[in-house]
Design a protein around this motif. Sequence first.
Motif: not given
Length: 438
Positions: A135-143
């Motif tokens: 299961a999942e929601s949403a997020m911000t992935l960043y460098r």
Amino acid sequence: MFRRALATGAISLFAFAGAAGAQTTLTIATVNNGDMIRMQGLTQDFTDKHPDIALNWVTLEENVLRQRVTTDIATSGGQFDVMTIGTYEVPIWAGNDWLLPLENLGDDYDVDDILPPIREALSSDGKLFAAPFYAESAMTLYRTDLFEAAGLEMPEAPTWEFIEQAAKTISEANDDVYGICLRGKPGWGENMAFLGSMARSYGANYFDAAWQPQFDGEGWKTAVAQYVRMLTEYGPPGAASNGFNENLSLFNQGRCAMWMDATVAASFVTDPDESQVAENVGFAPFPCGIENCPNSGANWLWAWSLAIPAGSQKTEAAETFIGWATSKAYLELVAEKEGWASVPPGTRTSLYENEAYTSAAPFAEATLNAIDNADPSIKDDKPYVGLQFAAIPEFQGLGTSVGQQMAAAVSGNMSVEQALSAAQQAATREMTRAGYIK
């Protein structure tokens, strides 16, 4: 959604037979993501324990999977004994008596251990109709390395205004890195999953309380204009063809400074065997556009889950397989073979109470927070269940149609205004035809 680069649109058929003379063969339709591919590689554990059951896998790209299983179940086609479906399909299909309730998953299955938001999303009238594989929601992935080099610091609650400025800053400072990567591939579960969430971050919904489409509202106008601007100015070329898999590949190659997408991506971008930037990834909430950022409700809620179509003649074997694939024991099997960070996320309370997992998965807390904060229930301003989708039968076709308009805006074949106008007209026509608008 993915452990390795996979050919979009490909159909793969794998047969994992148990002992010779197996009496029951299950045909399983599933999505071509990393967690599901890994499960196929681990099914000898299942067939060793159940030599009378053989498994045939039909592995499909996300949009194709949805089309195939929807057609099959609506027409009682009987092609599949187990289907991979999501939180959109379950309440609709259970209400149509197209799914069988899962009531015999095993004595040690522990249904109550499934995270409450996920269990509720996959249940109808108190019965579980699909078991979550992840299961999942949403997020911000960043460098983090690129942010540090640019003198930027990701806020605890980022806004879209900050995200756009950061994308601009990093793009201008790096010739070989795109400032931002976002879903552009058309589809109700592809670009519209992202855009539905982004529009919600600006206070918009698909429909108002009277089922009037809202694509002509300020929230959608602001979100889509910014989305198109960010992708065309700071995103990769051909962004209108990029879905989850394509953006995952770009991020793992070090080509994306930021990527807003499903929380399940976190385990793949931090895997040093797959990601060139595994040591330099940070996590933040999905951005928002309105005030009261931490509670904007923009993060979506989804679970890829296994269900049994009502027409299956192999119910007992199908439920046995689902019980294995979504059990605590399966999570332990993945941990043993691949490490705790690779365990399918988002399904069980006990996983997030397991120190071995939380210490190995730096994204665990962010994932759980996003899932816990997602509330897909009906509200005063929206008459439907769902966040990135509306749980009504018409949304699948409508969402895909609107997604094509949005992709056309990204590719420059129409303006944002034209895309939204076309979306509003199509949605109004469909909702009137279906009887929602009187």
